[in-house]
Design a protein around this motif. Structure first.
Motif, PDB file in Angstrom:
ATOM      1  N   ASP A 114       0.832  -1.212   0.000  1.00  0.00           N
ATOM      2  CA  ASP A 114       0.000   0.000   0.000  1.00  0.00           C
ATOM      3  C   ASP A 114       0.862   1.256   0.000  1.00  0.00           C
ATOM      4  O   ASP A 114       0.593   2.207  -0.739  1.00  0.00           O
ATOM      5  N   GLU A 115       1.879   1.258   0.833  1.00  0.00           N
ATOM      6  CA  GLU A 115       2.723   2.445   0.960  1.00  0.00           C
ATOM      7  C   GLU A 115       3.516   2.708  -0.317  1.00  0.00           C
ATOM      8  O   GLU A 115       3.653   3.854  -0.745  1.00  0.00           O
ATOM      9  N   ARG A 116       4.033   1.650  -0.940  1.00  0.00           N
ATOM     10  CA  ARG A 116       4.786   1.831  -2.183  1.00  0.00           C
ATOM     11  C   ARG A 116       3.901   2.414  -3.274  1.00  0.00           C
ATOM     12  O   ARG A 116       4.320   3.307  -4.018  1.00  0.00           O
ATOM     13  N   VAL A 117       2.678   1.915  -3.383  1.00  0.00           N
ATOM     14  CA  VAL A 117       1.767   2.425  -4.406  1.00  0.00           C
ATOM     15  C   VAL A 117       1.385   3.861  -4.101  1.00  0.00           C
ATOM     16  O   VAL A 117       1.302   4.707  -5.010  1.00  0.00           O
ATOM     17  N   ARG A 118       1.169   4.178  -2.841  1.00  0.00           N
ATOM     18  CA  ARG A 118       0.833   5.547  -2.466  1.00  0.00           C
ATOM     19  C   ARG A 118       1.962   6.496  -2.842  1.00  0.00           C
ATOM     20  O   ARG A 118       1.730   7.573  -3.419  1.00  0.00           O
ATOM     21  N   GLU A 119       3.194   6.108  -2.518  1.00  0.00           N
ATOM     22  CA  GLU A 119       4.347   6.950  -2.825  1.00  0.00           C
ATOM     23  C   GLU A 119       4.527   7.111  -4.336  1.00  0.00           C
ATOM     24  O   GLU A 119       4.817   8.206  -4.827  1.00  0.00           O
ATOM     25  N   ARG A 120       4.355   6.012  -5.080  1.00  0.00           N
ATOM     26  CA  ARG A 120       4.535   6.085  -6.533  1.00  0.00           C
ATOM     27  C   ARG A 120       3.449   6.928  -7.176  1.00  0.00           C
ATOM     28  O   ARG A 120       3.713   7.694  -8.116  1.00  0.00           O
ATOM     29  N   ALA A 121       2.228   6.816  -6.679  1.00  0.00           N
ATOM     30  CA  ALA A 121       1.133   7.622  -7.229  1.00  0.00           C
ATOM     31  C   ALA A 121       1.419   9.106  -7.038  1.00  0.00           C
ATOM     32  O   ALA A 121       1.220   9.912  -7.957  1.00  0.00           O
ATOM     33  N   LEU A 122       1.895   9.479  -5.858  1.00  0.00           N
ATOM     34  CA  LEU A 122       2.205  10.879  -5.600  1.00  0.00           C
ATOM     35  C   LEU A 122       3.341  11.361  -6.498  1.00  0.00           C
ATOM     36  O   LEU A 122       3.282  12.474  -7.056  1.00  0.00           O
ATOM     37  N   ALA A 123       4.365  10.519  -6.666  1.00  0.00           N
ATOM     38  CA  ALA A 123       5.497  10.893  -7.522  1.00  0.00           C
ATOM     39  C   ALA A 123       5.058  11.071  -8.972  1.00  0.00           C
ATOM     40  O   ALA A 123       5.479  12.016  -9.653  1.00  0.00           O
TER      41      ALA A 123
END
Length: 219
Positions: A114-123
């Motif tokens: 979840d955290e990796r996807v959240r970070e990638r989406a923001l980037a």
């Protein structure tokens, strides 16, 4: 999302499906000042440390079993056999995890995915300048195949008028469609829902309405 086992982002949608998605996005831009960007990626992170750790543990377990099975090996043979066996088992384990994403995903905690996807989406939201649209009406719909996650990010102009639950419902609808092997249909329906929202709050004012962002990104 069974198709993600064999298809990468570039092949996830057929050419006809890609065209349908682009046409659906285009309708949003005709009737509103919104900018929606559907984006499909292979994965949000490489999780290399997971493969290294698991392969190392497998190799050590293999060595323990080997010594139990062959307790009488001479010390001179152990000096070269054990490093060789460890290297072979480590290599096989690492390759298996890299080639079998379903197995590797099961070794990663859901919270980490979840955290990796959240970070990638923001980037990606920042990378594709969704935060710089004229009316702050950019919307990113991210589908990450390895993690089997969907994330929607909207800019401040939209979020000021829409509750977070609205976006979560769109995410849930897309995920249901993905599990039913109806990815294109689910994504287009979610875009249509956003279309209604944007047309209500940010209608096309009759002036220039340039297409500021891509209508579909696959990478």
């Amino acid at each position: 999302m069974e198709r993600s086992k064999s298809l990468r982002a570039q092949q996830f949608f057929t050419a006809a499906q890609q065209q349908r998605i682009r046409e659906t996005v285009a309708r949003v831009e005709q009737d509103s000042r919104g900018e929606i960007v559907p984006l499909v990626i292979d994965r949000a992170g490489d999780y290399r440390s997971t493969s290294l750790t698991a392969a190392g543990l497998l190799a050590w377990a293999g060595l323990v079993l080997l010594l139990w099975w062959q307790p009488d090996w001479p010390a001179a043979q152990l000096a070269w056999r054990l490093p060789l066996v460890y290297a072979v088992l480590f290599g096989l384990g690492f390759a298996a995890l890299e080639l079998l994403p379903g197995l590797k995903r099961r070794l990663i905690r859901p919270a980490v995915l979840d955290e990796r996807v959240r970070e990638r989406a923001l980037a990606l939201f920042m990378h594709y300048n969704l935060h710089t649209t004229r009316d702050h009406t950019g919307v990113l719909i991210l589908i990450s195949l390895f993690e089997r996650r969907v994330r929607i990010l909207a800019d401040s102009g939209i979020n000021a008028r829409v509750a977070a639950e609205y976006w979560q419902q769109r995410v849930d609808d897309i995920i249901i469609g993905l599990h039913r092997q109806e990815a294109c249909e689910a994504l287009c329906q979610a875009i249509d829902q956003c279309h209604r929202l944007l047309a209500e709050h940010f209608p096309h004012n009759g002036g220039a309405n340039p297409n500021e962002l891509p209508d579909l990104i696959l990478h």
